[in-house]
Design an enzyme around this catalytic site. Structure first.
Site, mmCIF file in Angstrom:
data_model
loop_
_atom_site.group_PDB
_atom_site.id
_atom_site.type_symbol
_atom_site.label_atom_id
_atom_site.label_comp_id
_atom_site.label_asym_id
_atom_site.label_seq_id
_atom_site.Cartn_x
_atom_site.Cartn_y
_atom_site.Cartn_z
ATOM 1 N N ASP A 191 0.816 -1.208 0.000
ATOM 2 C CA ASP A 191 0.000 0.000 0.000
ATOM 3 C C ASP A 191 0.854 1.264 0.000
ATOM 4 O O ASP A 191 0.650 2.160 -0.824
ATOM 5 C CB ASP A 191 -0.934 -0.009 1.217
ATOM 6 N N THR A 219 -5.270 2.637 0.041
ATOM 7 C CA THR A 219 -5.213 1.995 -1.276
ATOM 8 C C THR A 219 -5.587 0.529 -1.178
ATOM 9 O O THR A 219 -6.306 -0.009 -2.038
ATOM 10 C CB THR A 219 -3.809 2.155 -1.889
ATOM 11 N N ASP A 220 -5.124 -0.145 -0.141
ATOM 12 C CA ASP A 220 -5.549 -1.527 0.107
ATOM 13 C C ASP A 220 -7.061 -1.615 0.266
ATOM 14 O O ASP A 220 -7.717 -2.498 -0.302
ATOM 15 C CB ASP A 220 -4.882 -2.065 1.375
ATOM 16 N N ILE A 221 -7.619 -0.724 1.060
ATOM 17 C CA ILE A 221 -9.049 -0.781 1.333
ATOM 18 C C ILE A 221 -9.854 -0.506 0.067
ATOM 19 O O ILE A 221 -10.839 -1.205 -0.230
ATOM 20 C CB ILE A 221 -9.416 0.201 2.457
#
Length: 447
Positions: A191, A219-221
């Site tokens: 991320d 960004t991961d989420i």
């Protein structure tokens, strides 16, 4: 009516989802829908094989689990998901945890945030017998989600082509750093690296300070959210075509899409972005301001709101008619002068004074709350935005609730985040393995 075709090839709808019964048969759900009952879990007959770790993939599969899917999380034998070891903090263990889990370390708070409503099994699928277990699960699943570097699972007999041969109707979702093609396809995805490389860190931070990462792995989420939606589309496609789907979802392109108006400003007008701290590049005033004892976010996004701010809050109505500030374009051009005027006024009183003055007059605002204040916020309390669940290892655990309601009710948290390998024997027995088989596989370090 949206219809999916489940793994047993029986059609069911979101309005009337099918419910599996003993022996593999299926009956339609006949529960009436109302505001009092919410809706039946729309993915109640969908099985998801979860080969993901850390955050993007687990977020995606948790969202599917929240909607009722049977998510089987496959983990490495000795330590499981990487985030299980990301401590402190962790949930405190009681004096008498389950004997079968007594050898495990405390449950990581990080792991628990993205793994509710799942079952955990441990399988060494580098071993022939472990690969056989995974193939059986592929055959019986509707969705497989993985976040290995491209090509890794193919080398182990679990790539898209391998799994499609076993189950032609499978939705196979790959979540990677940069996608399945291109010069960076083999690069691992982190991320914070993607935040840096795909523009987000460049626009985050104070104008005269260094680039900053966002406070959570956003960004991961976002990638988990995109993958979740893509899988739902894949299931719909399977119901229409009877053919499986390979979903290619990656952090890099998700972050590009997440640049939103900043990306559009560059692509359409050639405008390079810069850092503005909490301020907005195109709207003034729209940022955090200091008070005597804290901070407030204030956003006057149109002329009416700006006039209210200058008249009622600042008590300087002449500012709205000053040529330097009379339009938003003028305020953007003379940003610092106006910010200095507003800051000087707000510093005269504490935060609670300004909250009282701002409440109800039509100017968007909010205090900068810490996490404790966030979860004690009257709206969070009124909406029951957290949920308490019973965890067999740690007792009562308070977690963020699923954030969506249906007909006034949330999907329930049916299962707490699992301990490592909690459901291995259970799942293997569902696949037809005997108690003796499971013990043999344990001794051989296959499971």
């Amino acid at each position: 009516m949206l219809t999916f075709i489940a793994r047993n090839s029986v059609a069911f709808s979101i309005r009337r989802p099918a419910v599996p019964c003993a022996g593999g048969s299926v009956i339609p759900c006949t529960r009436p829908l109302s505001v009092a009952t919410g809706i039946p879990p729309p993915l109640a007959d969908i099985r998801v094989l979860d080969l993901t770790r850390v955050l993007a993939g687990p977020t995606c599969t948790m969202l599917l689990a929240d909607l009722g899917a049977d998510v089987i999380k496959v983990e490495e034998l000795s330590k499981g998901d990487d985030t299980r070891s990301w401590t402190p903090p962790s949930a405190p263990l009681p004096r008498d945890p389950p004997v079968e889990a007594s050898h495990l370390p405390p449950e990581s708070a990080y792991f628990m945030c993205a793994n509710r409503n799942k079952r955990s099994i441990t399988v060494n699928f580098k071993h022939r017998d472990g690969l056989e277990i995974l193939h059986k699960l592929v055959e019986r699943s509707d969705v497989l989600v993985e976040n290995f570097v491209p090509g890794k699972l193919s080398s182990m007999g679990l790539g898209w082509e391998d799994c499609k041969r076993i189950n032609p109707r499978l939705v196979y979702a790959s979540i990677t750093g940069y996608g399945q093609t291109g010069p960076y396809r083999q690069a691992p995805g982190y991320d914070v690296v993607i935040e840096a490389e795909a523009g987000l860190m460049h626009i985050t931070g104070e104008p005269d300070g260094p680039p900053c990462k966002v406070g959570v792995a956003v960004t991961d989420i976002m990638t988990g959210l995109y993958a979740h939606g893509a899988i739902m589309a894949g299931l719909r496609s399977v119901s229409q075509t009877d053919q499986g789907v390979w979903v290619d979802c990656n952090l890099f392109e998700t972050q590009l899409a997440g640049l939103a108006n900043i990306a559009s400003n560059y692509l359409i007008a050639g405008n390079e972005a810069s850092r503005h701290g909490t301020a907005h590049p195109s709207i003034v005033p729209y940022q955090v301001f200091p008070c005597k004892d804290g901070f407030l976010m204030i956003g006057a996004g149109n002329e009416k709101q700006f006039k209210l701010l200058t008249t009622i809050i600042l008590q300087q109505p002449e500012l709205a008619h000053d040529p330097r500030f009379s339009t938003n374009a003028a305020r953007v051009a003379n940003r610092q002068e106006l910010i200095d005027v507003i800051s000087a006024a707000l510093k005269r009183h504490d935060r609670s004074h300004w909250i009282d003055r701002l409440t109800g007059i039509g100017i968007p605002f909010g205090p900068i709350n810490n996490i404790s204040q966030t979860f004690s916020h009257p709206q969070a309390v009124a909406r029951s935005s957290t949920v308490e669940v019973d965890h067999p290892r740690v007792g009562k655990v308070r977690m963020v609730a699923p954030p969506v309601t249906y007909n006034g009710k949330r999907m329930p948290v049916r299962r707490p985040p699992p301990w490592l390998s909690q459901h291995t024997a259970e799942v293997l027995q569902e696949l037809g393995y005997s108690t003796e088989d499971v013990e043999r596989l344990r001794v051989a370090r296959v499971v």
